[in-house]
Design an enzyme around this catalytic site. Structure first.
Site, PDB file in Angstrom:
ATOM      1  N   SER A  30     -16.909 -14.760 -39.415  1.00 18.97           N
ATOM      2  CA  SER A  30     -15.967 -14.302 -38.483  1.00 18.97           C
ATOM      3  C   SER A  30     -14.856 -13.628 -38.035  1.00 18.97           C
ATOM      4  O   SER A  30     -14.739 -13.075 -37.321  1.00 18.97           O
ATOM      5  CB  SER A  30     -16.381 -15.362 -37.625  1.00 18.97           C
ATOM      6  OG  SER A  30     -15.551 -16.651 -38.158  1.00 18.97           O
ATOM      7  N   LEU A  31     -14.212 -13.848 -38.959  1.00 20.90           N
ATOM      8  CA  LEU A  31     -12.693 -13.826 -38.828  1.00 20.90           C
ATOM      9  C   LEU A  31     -12.449 -12.815 -39.900  1.00 20.90           C
ATOM     10  O   LEU A  31     -12.131 -11.767 -38.915  1.00 20.90           O
ATOM     11  CB  LEU A  31     -11.664 -14.601 -39.753  1.00 20.90           C
ATOM     12  CG  LEU A  31     -11.846 -16.051 -39.120  1.00 20.90           C
ATOM     13  CD1 LEU A  31     -10.173 -16.841 -40.220  1.00 20.90           C
ATOM     14  CD2 LEU A  31     -11.121 -16.107 -37.840  1.00 20.90           C
ATOM     15  N   GLY A  88      -8.544  -9.073 -24.520  1.00 17.26           N
ATOM     16  CA  GLY A  88      -7.918  -9.659 -25.446  1.00 17.26           C
ATOM     17  C   GLY A  88      -7.084  -9.506 -26.327  1.00 17.26           C
ATOM     18  O   GLY A  88      -7.182  -8.682 -27.512  1.00 17.26           O
ATOM     19  N   ARG A 125     -25.226 -22.688 -41.664  1.00 15.50           N
ATOM     20  CA  ARG A 125     -25.723 -23.550 -40.409  1.00 15.50           C
ATOM     21  C   ARG A 125     -26.713 -23.933 -39.726  1.00 15.50           C
ATOM     22  O   ARG A 125     -27.187 -24.975 -38.853  1.00 15.50           O
ATOM     23  CB  ARG A 125     -24.608 -23.026 -39.743  1.00 15.50           C
ATOM     24  CG  ARG A 125     -23.208 -22.374 -40.127  1.00 15.50           C
ATOM     25  CD  ARG A 125     -22.335 -22.093 -39.279  1.00 15.50           C
ATOM     26  NE  ARG A 125     -20.701 -22.013 -39.953  1.00 15.50           N
ATOM     27  CZ  ARG A 125     -20.003 -21.369 -39.236  1.00 15.50           C
ATOM     28  NH1 ARG A 125     -19.470 -20.656 -38.100  1.00 15.50           N
ATOM     29  NH2 ARG A 125     -18.822 -21.696 -39.984  1.00 15.50           N
TER      30      ARG A 125
END
Lengths: 252, 231, 654
Positions: free
Chosen positions: C418-419, C10, C298
């Protein structure tokens, strides 16, 4: 609203195989894009004549025009399959949509091409910031909002290859690095730390395949889906190599 | 890799950037500059034979004319043409797929290059090197105006008579192509030498080049017309 | 010299940061990726990256606060030691990104600009226009390219990961991969393998994920025995642009810059949004959540938008949608959002600067992922940096990093975390490599294992591939995928019910049976994208089953996992005494729920379906407390809860 969309695809089974055309008819959906057409073909890979065939090979990933994968020639001009809406294409040609692979790269299969040359050229221009390491060494250099505004548009280049496809000077057989690489050279040269490698990069731009292959057709600016200011990039690149050239001539 | 391991890089590649610079430069100086000088001399025709002959004589009397001609005109021109030809061969024109103004400008630059080159070959064979085809030696002509007029309006080559309208049309086309190539060349020169730093300066400078081109075209047509009217 | 080789699967943020860091540590990486790294899904992240910065610090913020927001937002299901260190490393990571040339937005003096994101009260989020993920991915890709030139990284672009190679002791010794052009299958020996293979949105058919985010690589590890943690926690992003091929993300930054979410107050109001007067617009998020307004976490925003639409307030007559309105924003703010506004304009055809955007929630992120370990530093409560236990799965030598791991986001991920988690996990896993490589199992490195061992693995996969090529059943794989996506989205996203989840599991079982009857419309042996997809589809079914099973068995509401049947009723009374009593009831119920459910779901693969168990989690740093976003009497609940913690006997006696 039309009921169907006719899509003509230029296909090729492998690297050195001959190409051939196949036509498909797909049910129209509002706001559909070219990717949807290709997905529909995969779902039911039957040509207009009713002959069974294979799904069309093409590169795709993000489908929101930021990964640069799905570049292809659509109705004869290069763009991203994901951000090209069928409705807009109907204005160009109401009868059919033609899909062809990019012509500047080896066709691996159908619409999938091998663009590794672009990544190799990023190595040529040392497209990176030569930082001292990845330990905690404090923040980067302060950068004025003005410089950031200048640099940001270049940093959006997604190496999709549209600029190279539309460039009459970039061919399968030559070594031209293309507009994107020149623009990125300018990006990295403008960064306070990146400037350390400026001379190396400019030297590469002066090599065969470098900036002087540019013929100022400027299609690279018109076709760039991310509005990268390639014309400014090339002009600035020229300014930098000219200065460097004179410097090389007279200061040593 | 060490220097000993790198096999000989072709001379053309080693001097790539210099050659490209020279190609760009020779288009402006001396070839472009000569084009202006040439139009300047020839436009003397507008005032008749005497004025024209006087100017040509001045040139013919220049010291070391041979060196000037070959060193500042023929050799740079040949280099510009041949190297330009090599560059142009490596390209794939695509203005029909991308019909943008600059794309057309690029394409025209190449088309006019071919036209100009063909034109120049004929033009040189007609006058400067006419002796190759059995014609007179230009420098030794008694009346240069008459000789030029002859070549433009009553050209015989290899026993074939070329009607004046063909020659004149050929000259108009050749002249226009050369001027386009030069005027647009100034524009690309200014970009590739880093003078024009972006699209805005390129935009206004293109109008300057357009003006230069129009003036030079008209100037050339006047010179041609001078040979026609002063019989 | 670098004699050991590590394979990273990945080329997104996690994989690249691991490869980059390992190169610095003089460890060679073979970087295997389905697409060139610059085309990885990380490129889609728009909003930014969270870290405490100089400004927020002076507003009272700290790394601990960031950690607390992360854990509170994640409903306490995060593994606290790694989550803590992620937040403590965040400022350094952003500095690093700054140094490698990420074009962060700037303030006049040249410092990085920051904006506020969901689930926090501080402007912590650094951003580069509206394409932060793209810029960060490129920055890391460029560093890795630098190491590629230096010979410490070898890239394998357009290679599919078919599975890890385990030795007879169960240690990971390499991977089997397939060249997606020539379709040749080969083994890559490795002394460690890192799976940085991202999310699984494609299981849900249309999502905000890239087409490559199928979760197949995760499933391939799961199938050979890697535990899968918290599968049921799937984040549905509140604002996406519905599309025919995928749903495109409309970043939270649109709300971070002041975008407002509303629907017409009148049900079925078909007037164009511009002509609906202010008093007839229902800004339901601002009304219900006055503290956070449009920037609630969220899961809450998603449920609210979902709920108003289902109640009949949809802004669109044909489907569910709400308005995300940016038309009131200043030109300056709009400029910071140009990238995402262009996307809307390009894909929808209307100008979001003039007309409010139509948005609806879409599957976005998987909080769950491959289970992985960590070594806790008992002094700080964080990690022992340099420990090879960090990020390692239950198979020695096999690591999981990025969206494909599970530790950082608990039951719900905060925007712009997330980053951060991807890069942190990549770096921290790389930091553990020198130690790991020094003490390889049996003191043997992969290079000294017999070639026949690797060849037999490659051959096994070759046979499976050839068998798949010959599949000539009647089932259309693309149609089957659409069916899977539709069912998963319908039953296993915003609102979940046990009877529906059971139906879903039965249907997945049925689809798995039908998958065996699949027919391959392309049997060629060159650049066959169909066979890759069909193989992925089989893996998606495996993972879908685990997601559904996890969801079925977790009888509570936590973060993104919402089962109305098990929702704790919030206080409703107006009378202060009654409200207090209800708050006490609520806290008691919450305590019971925590005792029963605050644990990690662990799914283990068996051919009959996932075996689900639970694992306690480390909540030693921040004890759980009720999430009170938008609850009536939130302050009272918080007070009662504090009292219960200090005087547990009194509280339970009542």
């Amino acid at each position: 609203m039309p009921e169907y969309v006719t899509v003509r695809v230029k296909r090729q089974d492998g690297l050195d195989s001959p190409s051939y055309w196949e036509t498909f008819r797909i049910a129209y959906q509002p706001r559909m894009n070219v990717t949807t057409c290709l997905q529909q073909i995969a779902l039911n890979p039957v040509t207009l004549e009713g002959r069974k065939t294979t799904p069309v090979a093409y590169d795709a990933a993000c489908l929101e025009e930021v990964c640069g994968s799905c570049t292809m020639n659509i109705n004869g001009s290069v763009r991203q399959a994901c951000s090209t809406l069928v409705e807009a294409l109907r204005k160009e040609n109401p009868n059919e949509i033609t899909l062809e692979p990019m012509t500047k790269y080896p066709v691996m299969r159908d619409l999938a091409v091998d663009r590794s040359r672009m990544f190799r050229d990023l190595k040529r221009i040392k497209a990176w910031i030569p930082v001292d390491g990845y330990y905690d060494l404090g923040p980067g250099p302060r950068i004025s909002p003005k410089l950031q505004h200048q640099l940001y548009p270049y940093s959006r280049c997604m190496t999709c290859g549209c600029c190279t496809e539309a460039c009459p000077q970039y061919t399968k057989d030559n070594r031209f690095i293309g507009a994107f690489a020149i623009s990125l050279t300018v990006l990295f040269n403008s960064h306070p730390t990146g400037a350390v490698l400026k001379e190396d990069r400019l030297k590469e731009l002066m090599e065969p395949g470098g900036i002087s292959e540019c013929g100022q057709a400027q299609n690279c600016l018109r076709v760039c889906p991310k509005s990268v200011p390639n014309v400014t990039g090339i002009a600035q690149g020229y300014r930098q190599v000219t200065a460097q050239w004179f410097k090389n001539l007279f200061s040593r | 890799m060490s220097a000993t391991e790198t096999p000989s890089i072709p001379w053309l590649d080693r001097n790539h950037f210099l050659l490209r610079r020279m190609h760009s430069l020779t288009g402006i100086i001396p070839v472009g500059a000569f084009l202006i000088e040439h139009l300047l001399t020839n436009s003397g025709s507008w005032y008749g034979a005497a004025r024209y002959n006087k100017d040509v004589k001045w040139i013919q009397d220049l010291p070391f004319l041979f060196v000037l001609e070959w060193g500042f005109i023929f050799l740079p021109l040949a280099f510009h043409a041949i190297y330009g030809f090599v560059i142009a061969l490596g390209a794939q024109m695509n203005a029909t797929s991308y019909p943008y103004l600059n794309g057309w400008r690029y394409t025209l630059q190449r088309i006019t290059a071919y036209i100009t080159l063909s034109f120049l070959i004929v033009h040189l064979l007609k006058f400067r090197f006419a002796w190759i085809l059995g014609g007179p030696v230009f420098a030794e002509a008694a009346d240069w105006f008459v000789l030029t007029r002859q070549g433009l309006l009553h050209w015989h080559v290899g026993g074939v008579y070329v009607p004046a309208w063909i020659t004149l049309s050929f000259y108009v086309i050749g002249l226009t192509a050369a001027v386009y190539h030069f005027a647009n060349g100034i524009w690309t020169f200014a970009i590739s030498w880093g003078v024009l730093g972006g699209p805005d300066s390129q935009r206004w400078f293109q109008y300057v080049c357009l003006l230069v081109g129009i003036v030079m075209c008209l100037w050339g047509y006047i010179s041609l017309w001078g040979f026609v009217i002063h019989g | 010299m670098a004699k050991h080789r590590v394979v990273v699967i990945g080329g997104g943020l996690a994989g690249l940061s691991a490869a980059m860091k390992m190169a610095e540590l003089n460890i060679h990486t073979d970087l295997v990726s389905l697409v060139p790294a610059r085309r990885s899904h990380s490129v889609c992240a728009q909003g930014g990256i969270n870290s405490v910065n100089q400004v927020t610090r002076q507003l009272g913020d700290s790394e601990w606060n960031h950690f607390d927001d992360t854990v509170y937002g994640g409903d306490f299901l995060n593994e606290q030691p790694p989550a803590r260190d992620m937040c403590y490393w965040a400022p350094r990571i952003v500095d690093l990104l700054d140094r490698i040339g990420v074009t962060f937005n700037r303030l006049p003096e040249g410092d990085r600009d920051a904006r506020r994101f969901g689930g926090t009260l501080y402007p912590r989020t650094a951003f580069a226009g509206a394409t932060t993920g793209q810029q960060m991915l490129y920055g890391l890709d460029e560093q890795v390219r630098r190491w590629e030139v230096a010979g410490l990284v070898t890239r394998y672009d357009f290679y599919d990961f078919l599975g890890p190679i385990l030795d007879d002791k169960g240690n990971c010794r390499g991977v089997t991969v397939q060249d997606l052009y020539s379709m040749k299958i080969r083994a890559l020996p490795a002394d460690a393998v890192m799976l940085a293979t991202g999310g699984l949105g494609v299981i849900f058919g249309k999502s905000t994920n890239s087409t490559i985010c199928t979760g197949a690589a995760t499933a391939r590890a799961y199938k050979v025995g890697v535990k899968y943690a918290n599968p049921e926690f799937i984040q549905v992003h509140p604002t996406a642009i519905p599309g025919t091929d995928k749903h495109r993300l409309m970043s939270e930054s649109a709300r971070g810059e002041g975008g407002r979410v509303w629907v017409p107050r009148k049900k079925g109001d078909t007037r164009p949004p511009e002509s609906i007067p202010e008093q007839e617009r229902w800004y339901f998020l601002e009304e219900k959540y006055p503290t956070y307004g449009n920037l609630v976490p969220r899961d809450i925003a998603t449920r609210e938008i979902f709920w108003v639409c289902r109640e009949g307030y949809s802004a669109s007559p044909v489907n569910y949608a709400a308005y995300l309105d940016l038309t009131h924003l200043s030109a300056e703010r709009i400029e910071k959002l140009e990238g995402i506004l262009e996307i809307y304009e390009k894909f929808v055809g209307t100008d979001p600067r003039k007309t409010p955007m139509l948005i609806f929630p879409a599957v976005h992120y998987s909080m769950g992922g491959l289970w992985c370990d960590y070594q806790k530093d008992t002094q700080t409560g964080g990690l022992v940096i340099g420990s090879p236990r960090n990020q390692v799965t239950n198979i020695p030598g096999l690591y999981a990093i990025g969206e494909g791991d599970y530790q950082y986001h608990g039951a719900n991920r905060l925007g712009a975390n997330s980053l951060l988690s991807c890069i942190f996990a990549g770096l921290v896993a790389a930091e553990g490599m020198p130690q790991w490589l020094k003490h390889l199992p049996g003191n043997t490195d992969a290079a000294s294992l017999p070639q026949t061992f690797f060849d037999s693995e490659a051959r096994r996969h070759q046979q499976a591939y050839e068998q798949l090529l010959r599949a000539s059943g009647k089932v259309n794989p693309f149609a089957l995928h659409m069916e899977l996506g539709t069912e998963m989205t319908k039953y296993c996203t915003v609102v979940r019910h046990n009877n529906e989840l059971q139906t879903l599991i039965d249907e997945i079982g049925d689809m798995t049976e039908r998958y065996k009857q699949v027919g391959l419309p392309d049997t060629g042996n060159w650049t066959n994208q169909t066979v890759r997809f069909v193989r992925e589809l089989g893996d998606m079914l495996v993972l879908a089953r685990a997601i559904a099973q996890g969801a079925l068995q977790r009888d509570e509401c936590r973060g993104a996992h919402y089962k109305p049947q098990f929702a704790l009723p919030g206080p409703t009374a107006d009378d202060p005494a009654e409200l207090h009593r209800q708050a006490q009831e609520y806290c008691k119920a919450f305590r019971a729920q925590t005792a029963q459910w605050l644990k990690t779901t662990i799914a283990e693969y068996t051919p009959e379906g996932p075996k689900v168990s639970y694992k306690p989690i480390d909540t030693s740093l921040i004890p759980p407390r009720p999430r009170t976003y938008g609850l009536k009497g939130a302050a009272i609940i918080e007070r009662v809860w504090r009292e219960m913690q200090t005087k547990p006997a009194v509280a339970s006696a009542e």
